[in-house]
Design an enzyme around this catalytic site. Structure first.
Site, short mmCIF file in Angstrom:
data_model
loop_
_atom_site.label_atom_id
_atom_site.label_comp_id
_atom_site.label_asym_id
_atom_site.label_seq_id
_atom_site.Cartn_x
_atom_site.Cartn_y
_atom_site.Cartn_z
N LYS A 1 6.09 -5.14 3.26
CA LYS A 1 5.74 -3.77 2.91
C LYS A 1 6.78 -2.85 3.51
CE LYS A 1 2.33 -1.70 0.72
NZ LYS A 1 1.52 -2.34 -0.33
N1 GLU Z 1 2.21 -1.94 -3.94
C1 GLU Z 1 1.53 -2.88 -4.77
C2 GLU Z 1 0.56 -3.70 -3.94
O1 GLU Z 1 0.14 -3.28 -2.89
C3 GLU Z 1 2.49 -3.73 -5.60
C4 GLU Z 1 3.43 -4.58 -4.82
C5 GLU Z 1 4.48 -5.30 -5.66
O2 GLU Z 1 4.43 -5.21 -6.88
O3 GLU Z 1 5.36 -5.90 -5.06
O4 GLU Z 1 0.12 -4.74 -4.34
#
Ligand code: GLU
Length: 417
Positions: free
Chosen positions: A106
Protein backbone atom coordinates in the site's frame (compact mmCIF):
# COMPACT_ATOMS: atom_id res chain seq x y z
CA UNK A 1 -8.97 -4.95 21.91
CA UNK A 2 -10.86 -1.68 21.79
CA UNK A 3 -12.33 0.48 19.06
CA UNK A 4 -9.63 3.07 19.68
CA UNK A 5 -6.82 0.86 18.43
CA UNK A 6 -5.21 2.07 15.25
CA UNK A 7 -5.53 0.14 12.01
CA UNK A 8 -2.16 -1.56 12.44
CA UNK A 9 -3.02 -2.85 15.92
CA UNK A 10 -6.24 -4.20 14.45
CA UNK A 11 -4.47 -5.86 11.49
CA UNK A 12 -1.84 -7.51 13.72
CA UNK A 13 -4.44 -8.67 16.21
CA UNK A 14 -6.50 -10.21 13.40
CA UNK A 15 -3.41 -12.08 12.22
CA UNK A 16 -2.74 -13.31 15.77
CA UNK A 17 -6.29 -14.61 16.00
CA UNK A 18 -6.12 -16.52 12.74
CA UNK A 19 -2.65 -17.84 13.59
CA UNK A 20 -4.10 -19.44 16.69
CA UNK A 21 -7.10 -20.77 14.81
CA UNK A 22 -5.05 -22.52 12.10
CA UNK A 23 -2.09 -23.38 14.31
CA UNK A 24 0.23 -21.33 12.12
CA UNK A 25 3.94 -22.14 12.09
CA UNK A 26 5.52 -19.81 14.70
CA UNK A 27 8.29 -18.52 12.45
CA UNK A 28 5.84 -17.74 9.64
CA UNK A 29 3.58 -15.98 12.13
CA UNK A 30 6.48 -13.86 13.37
CA UNK A 31 7.50 -12.95 9.84
CA UNK A 32 3.95 -11.99 8.84
CA UNK A 33 3.48 -9.65 11.82
CA UNK A 34 5.95 -7.13 10.32
CA UNK A 35 6.02 -5.64 6.83
CA UNK A 36 8.86 -6.76 4.57
CA UNK A 37 9.90 -3.16 3.82
CA UNK A 38 8.68 0.41 4.28
CA UNK A 39 9.70 3.47 2.30
CA UNK A 40 9.16 7.02 3.53
CA UNK A 41 9.80 9.81 1.04
CA UNK A 42 9.64 13.59 1.20
CA UNK A 43 7.84 15.08 -1.78
CA UNK A 44 8.52 18.81 -2.21
CA UNK A 45 5.99 20.48 -4.48
CA UNK A 46 5.86 24.06 -5.76
CA UNK A 47 2.30 25.16 -5.11
CA UNK A 48 0.31 27.47 -7.38
CA UNK A 49 1.06 30.48 -5.16
CA UNK A 50 4.82 29.96 -5.63
CA UNK A 51 5.48 28.52 -2.15
CA UNK A 52 6.96 25.06 -1.59
CA UNK A 53 5.13 22.40 0.47
CA UNK A 54 6.77 19.15 1.53
CA UNK A 55 4.38 16.17 1.62
CA UNK A 56 5.29 12.87 3.25
CA UNK A 57 4.73 9.80 1.10
CA UNK A 58 4.81 6.13 2.07
CA UNK A 59 5.03 2.79 0.31
CA UNK A 60 4.93 -0.41 2.31
CA UNK A 61 5.46 -3.99 1.08
CA UNK A 62 3.98 -6.37 3.56
CA UNK A 63 4.79 -9.68 1.90
CA UNK A 64 5.91 -10.74 -1.58
CA UNK A 65 6.01 -14.52 -1.25
CA UNK A 66 3.22 -15.07 -3.78
CA UNK A 67 4.28 -12.42 -6.29
CA UNK A 68 5.06 -8.72 -6.79
CA UNK A 69 3.84 -6.21 -4.22
CA UNK A 70 0.37 -4.96 -5.21
CA UNK A 71 -1.87 -2.28 -3.79
CA UNK A 72 -3.29 1.18 -4.14
CA UNK A 73 -2.07 4.66 -3.30
CA UNK A 74 -4.16 6.86 -1.05
CA UNK A 75 -4.14 10.66 -0.87
CA UNK A 76 -5.67 11.73 2.45
CA UNK A 77 -4.73 14.03 5.34
CA UNK A 78 -4.84 11.12 7.84
CA UNK A 79 -2.37 8.87 5.97
CA UNK A 80 0.33 7.54 8.31
CA UNK A 81 2.96 4.82 8.21
CA UNK A 82 0.88 2.63 10.54
CA UNK A 83 -2.27 2.97 8.46
CA UNK A 84 -0.34 2.25 5.24
CA UNK A 85 1.24 -0.82 6.86
CA UNK A 86 -2.14 -2.16 8.00
CA UNK A 87 -3.59 -1.63 4.55
CA UNK A 88 -0.59 -3.41 2.98
CA UNK A 89 -1.19 -6.42 5.22
CA UNK A 90 -4.85 -6.48 4.21
CA UNK A 91 -3.72 -6.45 0.56
CA UNK A 92 -1.62 -9.59 1.19
CA UNK A 93 -4.72 -11.39 2.46
CA UNK A 94 -6.98 -9.96 -0.24
CA UNK A 95 -4.75 -11.15 -3.10
CA UNK A 96 -4.49 -14.56 -1.44
CA UNK A 97 -8.25 -14.92 -0.82
CA UNK A 98 -8.96 -14.47 -4.53
CA UNK A 99 -5.79 -16.44 -5.34
CA UNK A 100 -4.08 -13.99 -7.68
CA UNK A 101 -0.26 -14.08 -7.88
CA UNK A 102 0.60 -10.99 -5.86
CA UNK A 103 1.91 -9.99 -2.50
CA UNK A 104 0.48 -7.08 -0.53
CA UNK A 105 1.49 -3.41 -0.62
CA UNK A 106 0.00 0.00 0.00
CA UNK A 107 1.08 3.56 -0.54
CA UNK A 108 -0.11 6.92 0.54
CA UNK A 109 0.65 10.60 0.75
CA UNK A 110 -0.50 12.74 3.67
CA UNK A 111 -2.17 15.63 1.84
CA UNK A 112 -5.58 17.14 1.30
CA UNK A 113 -6.32 16.55 -2.39
CA UNK A 114 -9.63 18.44 -2.12
CA UNK A 115 -7.68 21.63 -1.52
CA UNK A 116 -5.11 21.06 -4.26
CA UNK A 117 -5.30 22.12 -7.89
CA UNK A 118 -4.93 19.64 -10.75
CA UNK A 119 -1.43 21.02 -11.39
CA UNK A 120 -0.38 20.60 -7.76
CA UNK A 121 -1.71 17.04 -7.74
CA UNK A 122 0.22 16.26 -10.90
CA UNK A 123 3.48 17.67 -9.47
CA UNK A 124 2.97 15.74 -6.23
CA UNK A 125 2.23 12.50 -8.08
CA UNK A 126 5.27 12.85 -10.34
CA UNK A 127 7.61 13.63 -7.44
CA UNK A 128 6.24 10.76 -5.32
CA UNK A 129 6.69 8.40 -8.30
CA UNK A 130 10.21 9.55 -9.05
CA UNK A 131 11.20 9.13 -5.38
CA UNK A 132 10.02 5.51 -5.71
CA UNK A 133 11.06 4.86 -9.30
CA UNK A 134 13.44 2.08 -8.27
CA UNK A 135 10.79 0.50 -6.06
CA UNK A 136 7.89 0.45 -8.53
CA UNK A 137 8.10 -1.87 -11.54
CA UNK A 138 5.94 -4.42 -13.38
CA UNK A 139 7.85 -7.31 -11.75
CA UNK A 140 8.31 -5.74 -8.33
CA UNK A 141 5.62 -3.35 -7.17
CA UNK A 142 2.46 -2.31 -9.04
CA UNK A 143 0.43 0.57 -7.59
CA UNK A 144 -3.24 1.34 -8.27
CA UNK A 145 -5.94 3.80 -7.16
CA UNK A 146 -7.29 3.99 -3.63
CA UNK A 147 -9.04 6.72 -1.59
CA UNK A 148 -8.95 10.05 -3.52
CA UNK A 149 -6.69 8.82 -6.32
CA UNK A 150 -8.03 8.09 -9.79
CA UNK A 151 -7.17 6.95 -13.35
CA UNK A 152 -5.62 10.34 -14.25
CA UNK A 153 -3.22 10.04 -11.32
CA UNK A 154 -2.35 6.49 -12.49
CA UNK A 155 -1.61 7.90 -15.98
CA UNK A 156 0.86 10.38 -14.43
CA UNK A 157 2.52 7.54 -12.52
CA UNK A 158 2.76 5.47 -15.72
CA UNK A 159 4.21 8.45 -17.61
CA UNK A 160 6.75 9.41 -14.94
CA UNK A 161 7.99 5.82 -14.64
CA UNK A 162 8.04 5.36 -18.44
CA UNK A 163 9.98 8.61 -19.00
CA UNK A 164 12.57 7.44 -16.50
CA UNK A 165 13.12 4.02 -18.12
CA UNK A 166 12.86 5.29 -21.70
CA UNK A 167 9.82 3.39 -23.00
CA UNK A 168 6.08 3.16 -22.28
CA UNK A 169 5.48 0.54 -19.57
CA UNK A 170 1.76 -0.06 -18.95
CA UNK A 171 2.52 -2.95 -16.56
CA UNK A 172 3.87 -0.66 -13.83
CA UNK A 173 0.51 0.59 -12.57
CA UNK A 174 -3.15 -0.45 -12.82
CA UNK A 175 -6.38 1.50 -12.79
CA UNK A 176 -5.09 3.54 -15.74
CA UNK A 177 -7.35 5.23 -18.29
CA UNK A 178 -8.17 2.95 -21.26
CA UNK A 179 -6.09 4.90 -23.87
CA UNK A 180 -2.84 4.29 -21.94
CA UNK A 181 -3.37 0.58 -21.34
CA UNK A 182 -6.20 0.48 -18.82
CA UNK A 183 -8.61 -2.44 -18.78
CA UNK A 184 -12.25 -2.28 -19.69
CA UNK A 185 -14.27 -2.95 -16.55
CA UNK A 186 -11.57 -1.79 -14.11
CA UNK A 187 -13.32 1.43 -13.11
CA UNK A 188 -16.36 -0.32 -11.65
CA UNK A 189 -14.58 -3.56 -10.75
CA UNK A 190 -14.44 -3.16 -6.96
CA UNK A 191 -18.18 -2.58 -6.88
CA UNK A 192 -18.94 -5.30 -9.41
CA UNK A 193 -16.94 -7.78 -7.35
CA UNK A 194 -18.83 -6.61 -4.26
CA UNK A 195 -22.14 -7.16 -6.07
CA UNK A 196 -21.03 -10.68 -7.11
CA UNK A 197 -20.15 -11.52 -3.50
CA UNK A 198 -23.55 -10.21 -2.36
CA UNK A 199 -25.35 -12.25 -5.06
CA UNK A 200 -23.50 -15.43 -4.06
CA UNK A 201 -24.60 -14.84 -0.48
CA UNK A 202 -28.20 -14.08 -1.49
CA UNK A 203 -28.25 -17.34 -3.44
CA UNK A 204 -27.19 -19.28 -0.32
CA UNK A 205 -29.98 -17.55 1.61
CA UNK A 206 -32.57 -18.13 -1.13
CA UNK A 207 -33.08 -14.42 -1.56
CA UNK A 208 -33.17 -12.20 -4.63
CA UNK A 209 -31.65 -8.77 -5.19
CA UNK A 210 -35.04 -7.42 -6.34
CA UNK A 211 -36.34 -7.76 -2.79
CA UNK A 212 -33.39 -6.00 -1.16
CA UNK A 213 -33.06 -2.44 0.14
CA UNK A 214 -29.54 -1.02 0.12
CA UNK A 215 -27.75 1.74 2.06
CA UNK A 216 -24.29 2.85 0.94
CA UNK A 217 -21.83 4.95 2.92
CA UNK A 218 -19.46 6.73 0.54
CA UNK A 219 -20.25 7.97 -2.96
CA UNK A 220 -16.77 7.77 -4.51
CA UNK A 221 -15.63 5.13 -6.99
CA UNK A 222 -16.77 2.16 -4.90
CA UNK A 223 -19.98 3.61 -3.44
CA UNK A 224 -21.21 5.15 -6.66
CA UNK A 225 -20.57 2.13 -8.87
CA UNK A 226 -22.09 -0.22 -6.27
CA UNK A 227 -25.23 1.93 -6.22
CA UNK A 228 -25.45 1.86 -10.01
CA UNK A 229 -24.87 -1.90 -10.37
CA UNK A 230 -27.28 -2.91 -7.58
CA UNK A 231 -29.90 -0.46 -8.86
CA UNK A 232 -29.58 -1.77 -12.43
CA UNK A 233 -29.87 -5.35 -11.17
CA UNK A 234 -33.16 -4.58 -9.41
CA UNK A 235 -32.09 -3.66 -5.85
CA UNK A 236 -33.58 -0.58 -4.22
CA UNK A 237 -30.92 1.93 -3.11
CA UNK A 238 -32.65 3.84 -0.31
CA UNK A 239 -29.76 5.75 1.30
CA UNK A 240 -26.40 7.12 0.21
CA UNK A 241 -23.90 9.43 1.87
CA UNK A 242 -20.61 11.15 1.12
CA UNK A 243 -18.07 12.79 3.43
CA UNK A 244 -20.39 15.80 3.94
CA UNK A 245 -23.87 14.30 4.40
CA UNK A 246 -26.38 11.66 3.40
CA UNK A 247 -29.72 11.34 1.69
CA UNK A 248 -32.54 8.88 2.39
CA UNK A 249 -35.60 7.96 0.39
CA UNK A 250 -37.46 4.74 1.30
CA UNK A 251 -38.99 4.68 -2.19
CA UNK A 252 -35.52 4.42 -3.75
CA UNK A 253 -32.92 6.80 -5.18
CA UNK A 254 -31.68 6.96 -8.77
CA UNK A 255 -27.86 6.76 -8.49
CA UNK A 256 -27.28 8.47 -11.85
CA UNK A 257 -29.41 11.49 -10.97
CA UNK A 258 -27.72 11.64 -7.59
CA UNK A 259 -24.27 11.52 -9.24
CA UNK A 260 -25.29 14.34 -11.58
CA UNK A 261 -26.41 16.39 -8.58
CA UNK A 262 -23.13 15.67 -6.78
CA UNK A 263 -21.10 16.63 -9.85
CA UNK A 264 -22.93 19.98 -9.96
CA UNK A 265 -22.92 20.81 -6.24
CA UNK A 266 -19.91 18.88 -4.89
CA UNK A 267 -21.96 16.68 -2.53
CA UNK A 268 -25.15 14.64 -2.19
CA UNK A 269 -26.07 17.08 0.59
CA UNK A 270 -29.41 18.77 -0.03
CA UNK A 271 -30.51 16.40 -2.83
CA UNK A 272 -34.15 17.37 -3.32
CA UNK A 273 -35.60 13.88 -3.88
CA UNK A 274 -34.93 12.62 -0.34
CA UNK A 275 -34.55 13.39 3.32
CA UNK A 276 -31.24 14.63 4.73
CA UNK A 277 -29.43 12.23 7.07
CA UNK A 278 -25.99 12.08 8.68
CA UNK A 279 -23.32 9.51 7.96
CA UNK A 280 -23.94 7.94 11.38
CA UNK A 281 -27.69 7.68 10.72
CA UNK A 282 -27.03 6.06 7.35
CA UNK A 283 -25.26 3.13 9.03
CA UNK A 284 -28.30 2.49 11.23
CA UNK A 285 -30.97 2.87 8.53
CA UNK A 286 -33.60 0.17 8.22
CA UNK A 287 -32.34 -1.66 5.12
CA UNK A 288 -31.40 -5.23 4.24
CA UNK A 289 -27.92 -4.59 2.78
CA UNK A 290 -25.42 -2.08 4.15
CA UNK A 291 -22.29 -1.23 2.15
CA UNK A 292 -19.72 0.84 4.04
CA UNK A 293 -17.64 2.18 1.13
CA UNK A 294 -15.72 5.06 2.69
CA UNK A 295 -13.07 4.85 5.41
CA UNK A 296 -11.87 2.65 8.27
CA UNK A 297 -13.43 2.14 11.68
CA UNK A 298 -16.97 3.41 11.13
CA UNK A 299 -18.74 0.37 12.58
CA UNK A 300 -17.57 0.04 16.17
CA UNK A 301 -18.88 -1.19 19.52
CA UNK A 302 -20.66 2.15 19.78
CA UNK A 303 -23.09 1.49 16.91
CA UNK A 304 -22.80 -2.23 16.03
CA UNK A 305 -25.81 -3.17 18.14
CA UNK A 306 -27.96 -0.64 16.29
CA UNK A 307 -27.15 -1.82 12.75
CA UNK A 308 -30.38 -3.10 11.21
CA UNK A 309 -29.10 -4.48 7.88
CA UNK A 310 -28.92 -8.27 7.77
CA UNK A 311 -26.09 -8.21 5.24
CA UNK A 312 -23.02 -5.99 5.54
CA UNK A 313 -20.66 -5.95 2.55
CA UNK A 314 -17.42 -4.06 3.11
CA UNK A 315 -16.64 -1.94 0.06
CA UNK A 316 -14.11 0.04 2.13
CA UNK A 317 -10.99 -1.40 3.74
CA UNK A 318 -11.24 -1.93 7.49
CA UNK A 319 -14.63 -0.27 8.17
CA UNK A 320 -15.43 -2.58 11.13
CA UNK A 321 -13.57 -2.74 14.43
CA UNK A 322 -12.84 -6.21 15.90
CA UNK A 323 -15.29 -5.54 18.77
CA UNK A 324 -18.00 -4.72 16.27
CA UNK A 325 -17.14 -7.88 14.27
CA UNK A 326 -18.01 -9.94 17.32
CA UNK A 327 -21.20 -8.04 18.06
CA UNK A 328 -22.42 -8.40 14.47
CA UNK A 329 -21.59 -12.12 14.40
CA UNK A 330 -23.41 -12.69 17.68
CA UNK A 331 -26.41 -10.84 16.26
CA UNK A 332 -26.48 -13.29 13.33
CA UNK A 333 -25.52 -10.78 10.64
CA UNK A 334 -24.04 -11.92 7.34
CA UNK A 335 -20.87 -9.91 7.15
CA UNK A 336 -18.82 -10.03 3.94
CA UNK A 337 -15.35 -8.73 4.93
CA UNK A 338 -13.28 -6.26 2.91
CA UNK A 339 -10.68 -8.82 1.80
CA UNK A 340 -13.45 -10.68 -0.02
CA UNK A 341 -16.12 -8.05 -0.69
CA UNK A 342 -13.84 -5.44 -2.27
CA UNK A 343 -11.33 -7.82 -3.91
CA UNK A 344 -12.88 -7.23 -7.35
CA UNK A 345 -10.74 -4.10 -7.76
CA UNK A 346 -7.40 -5.82 -7.37
CA UNK A 347 -8.65 -8.80 -9.37
CA UNK A 348 -9.33 -6.63 -12.43
CA UNK A 349 -6.04 -4.84 -11.71
CA UNK A 350 -4.47 -8.26 -12.18
CA UNK A 351 -6.31 -8.63 -15.51
CA UNK A 352 -5.13 -5.14 -16.53
CA UNK A 353 -1.53 -6.05 -15.67
CA UNK A 354 -1.69 -9.31 -17.65
CA UNK A 355 -3.19 -7.48 -20.66
CA UNK A 356 -0.54 -4.74 -20.39
CA UNK A 357 2.33 -7.24 -20.26
CA UNK A 358 0.95 -9.09 -23.29
CA UNK A 359 -0.14 -5.91 -25.14
CA UNK A 360 -3.33 -7.81 -25.92
CA UNK A 361 -6.65 -6.51 -24.63
CA UNK A 362 -9.91 -8.21 -23.69
CA UNK A 363 -13.55 -7.24 -24.11
CA UNK A 364 -15.53 -5.98 -21.14
CA UNK A 365 -17.61 -9.18 -21.21
CA UNK A 366 -14.43 -11.27 -20.90
CA UNK A 367 -13.23 -9.13 -18.00
CA UNK A 368 -16.55 -9.33 -16.14
CA UNK A 369 -17.01 -13.04 -16.67
CA UNK A 370 -13.45 -13.83 -15.52
CA UNK A 371 -14.05 -11.57 -12.50
CA UNK A 372 -17.23 -13.47 -11.72
CA UNK A 373 -15.36 -16.78 -11.94
CA UNK A 374 -12.73 -15.61 -9.45
CA UNK A 375 -15.21 -13.99 -7.05
CA UNK A 376 -17.54 -17.01 -7.07
CA UNK A 377 -14.68 -19.39 -6.34
CA UNK A 378 -13.34 -17.18 -3.54
CA UNK A 379 -16.81 -16.87 -2.03
CA UNK A 380 -17.28 -20.66 -2.09
CA UNK A 381 -13.89 -21.22 -0.40
CA UNK A 382 -14.79 -18.75 2.35
CA UNK A 383 -18.37 -19.97 2.73
CA UNK A 384 -17.14 -23.54 3.17
CA UNK A 385 -14.85 -22.55 6.07
CA UNK A 386 -17.55 -20.28 7.54
CA UNK A 387 -19.96 -23.20 7.63
CA UNK A 388 -17.61 -25.94 8.77
CA UNK A 389 -15.48 -24.02 11.29
CA UNK A 390 -18.28 -21.86 12.74
CA UNK A 391 -16.25 -18.65 12.56
CA UNK A 392 -17.24 -15.29 11.14
CA UNK A 393 -16.60 -14.64 7.46
CA UNK A 394 -13.61 -12.40 8.16
CA UNK A 395 -11.92 -15.19 10.08
CA UNK A 396 -12.93 -17.67 7.37
CA UNK A 397 -11.38 -15.43 4.68
CA UNK A 398 -8.21 -14.99 6.71
CA UNK A 399 -7.98 -18.74 7.24
CA UNK A 400 -8.06 -19.27 3.48
CA UNK A 401 -5.62 -16.41 2.82
CA UNK A 402 -3.06 -16.93 5.57
CA UNK A 403 -2.80 -20.65 4.78
CA UNK A 404 -2.04 -19.82 1.13
CA UNK A 405 0.60 -17.24 2.05
CA UNK A 406 2.14 -19.56 4.64
CA UNK A 407 2.28 -22.41 2.15
CA UNK A 408 4.20 -20.22 -0.32
CA UNK A 409 6.59 -19.05 2.40
CA UNK A 410 7.27 -22.58 3.60
CA UNK A 411 7.90 -23.83 0.07
CA UNK A 412 10.27 -20.96 -0.71
CA UNK A 413 12.06 -21.35 2.62
CA UNK A 414 14.04 -18.78 4.56
CA UNK A 415 16.76 -16.91 2.67
CA UNK A 416 19.75 -17.10 3.13
CA UNK A 417 19.76 -20.11 5.50
N1 GLU B 1 -7.03 0.10 -3.65
C1 GLU B 1 -7.75 -1.08 -4.04
C2 GLU B 1 -7.83 -2.04 -2.88
O1 GLU B 1 -7.71 -1.66 -1.74
C3 GLU B 1 -7.20 -1.70 -5.31
C4 GLU B 1 -5.79 -2.18 -5.25
C5 GLU B 1 -5.21 -2.66 -6.57
O2 GLU B 1 -5.93 -2.71 -7.55
O3 GLU B 1 -4.02 -2.94 -6.59
O4 GLU B 1 -8.10 -3.20 -3.04
Amino acid sequence: MSDKDNALDVAVRQLDMVAEQINLDTAIHKRLRSPARCYIVACPVRMDDGSVEVFTGYRVHHNTSRGPAKGGIRYHPDVTLDETTALSMWMTWKCAVVDIPYGGAKGGVACNPKQMSRGELQHLTRRYTSELVNVFGPRTDIPAPDVYTNPQIMAWIMDTYSMSIGYAEPGVVTGKPIPVGGSLGRFGATSRGCAYAIYSLLEKLNRRVDDETVAIQGFGNVGYNAAEILHDDGGKVIAVSDSKAGVYNPKGLDPRLLAKYKAETGSVQGYPDGESITNEELLEIDCSILIPAALENVITSRNADRIKAEIIAEGANGPTSPDADEILYDRGKYHLPDVLANAGGVTVSYFEWVQGLERYFWTEEEVNSKLKGIMDRAFENVWHIYQTEKVNMRMASYMVAVKRVAEAMLLRGLYPQ
